[in-house]
Design a protein around this motif. Structure first.
Motif, mmCIF file in Angstrom:
data_model
loop_
_atom_site.group_PDB
_atom_site.id
_atom_site.type_symbol
_atom_site.label_atom_id
_atom_site.label_comp_id
_atom_site.label_asym_id
_atom_site.label_seq_id
_atom_site.Cartn_x
_atom_site.Cartn_y
_atom_site.Cartn_z
ATOM 1 N N ASN A 86 -32.593 -14.329 45.790
ATOM 2 C CA ASN A 86 -31.478 -14.549 46.709
ATOM 3 C C ASN A 86 -30.296 -13.729 46.195
ATOM 4 N N LYS A 143 -27.446 -13.282 47.574
ATOM 5 C CA LYS A 143 -26.143 -13.766 48.039
ATOM 6 C C LYS A 143 -25.331 -12.589 48.598
ATOM 7 N N HIS A 150 -29.110 -23.567 51.913
ATOM 8 C CA HIS A 150 -28.683 -23.318 50.530
ATOM 9 C C HIS A 150 -27.421 -24.140 50.256
ATOM 10 N N GLU A 179 -24.754 -23.453 48.839
ATOM 11 C CA GLU A 179 -23.491 -22.758 49.131
ATOM 12 C C GLU A 179 -23.171 -22.844 50.622
ATOM 13 N N GLU A 204 -33.195 -27.136 44.196
ATOM 14 C CA GLU A 204 -32.114 -26.454 43.491
ATOM 15 C C GLU A 204 -30.994 -27.451 43.160
ATOM 16 N N ALA A 264 -26.936 -26.628 38.606
ATOM 17 C CA ALA A 264 -27.672 -25.616 37.837
ATOM 18 C C ALA A 264 -27.511 -24.215 38.429
ATOM 19 N N ILE A 265 -26.990 -24.136 39.655
ATOM 20 C CA ILE A 265 -26.907 -22.832 40.327
ATOM 21 C C ILE A 265 -25.763 -22.014 39.738
ATOM 22 N N GLY A 266 -26.127 -20.874 39.185
ATOM 23 C CA GLY A 266 -25.136 -19.938 38.652
ATOM 24 C C GLY A 266 -24.396 -20.426 37.426
ATOM 25 N N GLY A 294 -35.180 -23.770 41.607
ATOM 26 C CA GLY A 294 -34.111 -22.776 41.570
ATOM 27 C C GLY A 294 -32.891 -23.307 40.851
ATOM 28 N N GLY A 295 -32.216 -22.431 40.111
ATOM 29 C CA GLY A 295 -31.008 -22.811 39.369
ATOM 30 C C GLY A 295 -31.055 -22.197 37.991
ATOM 31 N N SER A 296 -30.327 -21.042 37.825
ATOM 32 C CA SER A 296 -30.244 -20.364 36.522
ATOM 33 C C SER A 296 -31.611 -19.993 35.950
ATOM 34 N N VAL A 297 -32.527 -19.604 36.836
ATOM 35 C CA VAL A 297 -33.826 -19.104 36.372
ATOM 36 C C VAL A 297 -33.655 -17.674 35.866
ATOM 37 N N LEU A 317 -36.812 -19.796 43.177
ATOM 38 C CA LEU A 317 -35.784 -19.134 43.976
ATOM 39 C C LEU A 317 -34.695 -18.734 42.982
ATOM 40 N N VAL A 318 -34.437 -17.433 42.903
ATOM 41 C CA VAL A 318 -33.605 -16.908 41.814
ATOM 42 C C VAL A 318 -32.410 -16.158 42.388
ATOM 43 N N GLY A 319 -31.222 -16.515 41.945
ATOM 44 C CA GLY A 319 -30.028 -15.808 42.380
ATOM 45 C C GLY A 319 -29.696 -14.660 41.442
ATOM 46 N N GLY A 320 -28.784 -14.898 40.512
ATOM 47 C CA GLY A 320 -28.236 -13.841 39.657
ATOM 48 C C GLY A 320 -29.284 -12.953 39.006
HETATM 49 C C1 PEP Z 1 -29.568 -19.496 44.110
HETATM 50 O O1 PEP Z 1 -28.648 -18.838 44.570
HETATM 51 O O2 PEP Z 1 -30.387 -20.013 44.885
HETATM 52 C C2 PEP Z 1 -29.697 -19.634 42.665
HETATM 53 C C3 PEP Z 1 -30.626 -20.406 42.186
HETATM 54 O O3 PEP Z 1 -28.796 -18.938 41.898
HETATM 55 P P1 PEP Z 1 -28.893 -18.684 40.308
HETATM 56 O O4 PEP Z 1 -30.322 -18.270 40.009
HETATM 57 O O5 PEP Z 1 -27.912 -17.582 40.040
HETATM 58 O O6 PEP Z 1 -28.552 -19.961 39.633
#
Ligand code: PEP
Length: 257
Positions: free
Chosen positions: A10, A12, A96, A98, A168, A172-174, A212-215, A233-236
């Motif tokens: 993801n 973003k 999501h 956000e 998620e 834990a997200i970001g 998902g969350g800081s993976v 599900l991975v953001g950063g």
């Molecule tokens: C996300 O945006 O769904 C997410 C899990 O972000 P992050 O991996 O950066 O925590």
């Protein structure tokens, strides 16, 4: 039932068209990594969908981060499910945190979006998860149960197994913080039980549930080692091509073909 693992990035509101192209070219140089028995998806901003459609390795699918539930009309700034499907999108992130917290998306809106995505022949990635206060109050199971039930309320049991759910935890997200893999595995197992109760055993055994969350590439292996966690599900960490390739290597290791 064996479920194919899924790695979903993801992005973003990150990456211009030029940056997206550079990412696709970089992971394309390691395309063999994406051949094994797992699924991969990148969800860029809408503006980068086209360039990724023509530059991503064939086994990396295109995803979107949002959708509107109506088919067309006076909804300035919105994009319909049919438009996304035509643009080559196969997965759509729905609900999501956000979008729930910054843009006021309710469970009812999320449900309509899930239905619209399925109707257009794509796969919704339904996000659920508790915030820090809910966790501290011991309400985690209650929250994910409510969000899962509400998000899937309009989905026929015969199609519920097609949906992907992403657990998620909002805190834990970001943040660089995560639950322990065992803890995440327990919540994911609870979501699967909710699916069984609501949509039946077949749907519960088919539905893929991600964490998902800081993976990162360093902690992903421990999460997917949990029996009920089918991917991430991975953001950063999905923004960096080397990181994405490393996570693809982790997720395919031990995955069934
Ligand atoms: C996300 O945006 O769904 C997410 C899990 O972000 P992050 O991996 O950066 O925590």
């Amino acid at each position: 039932m064996t479920r194919r693992r899924l790695l979903a990035g993801n992005w973003k509101m990150n990456k211009t068209v030029a940056e997206a192209r550079a990412f696709a070219e970089a992971i394309g140089r390691r395309a063999e990594v994406f051949e094994a028995g797992a699924d991969f998806v990148v969800c860029p901003p809408f503006t980068a969908l086209h360039v990724l459609r023509v530059t991503l390795p064939a086994r990396v699918a295109l995803g979107a981060q949002n959708v509107h539930f109506e088919e067309r009309g006076a909804f300035t700034g919105e994009v319909s499910a049919e438009m996304l499907a035509e643009a080559g999108v196969r997965y759509v992130i729905v609900g999501h945190s956000e979008r729930r917290h910054l843009f006021g998306e309710t469970d009812a809106v999320v449900e309509k979006k899930v239905t619209a995505v399925l109707h257009a022949g794509m796969t919704p990635i339904l996000c659920v998860g508790e915030d820090l206060r809910e966790r501290q109050l011991g309400h985690t199971e209650r929250v994910v149960e409510r969000q899962t039930k509400a998000g899937l309320a309009g989905v026929d049991p015969g199609r519920a197994g097609e949906v992907v759910v992403a657990y998620e935890p909002v805190w834990a997200i970001g943040s660089g913080q995560t639950p322990t893999p065992e803890d995440a595995g327990r919540v994911v197992a609870h979501i699967r039980r909710v699916m069984e109760r609501e949509k039946g055993a077949e749907a519960a055994s088919r539905v893929r549930i991600l964490y998902g969350g800081s993976v990162t590439a360093d902690n992903l292996g421990a999460f997917v080692a949990e029996a009920d966690i089918d991917g991430a599900l991975v953001g950063g960490a999905s923004l960096n091509p080397d990181g994405f390739v490393r996570m693809a290597e982790v997720i395919t290791k031990g995955a069934s073909a």
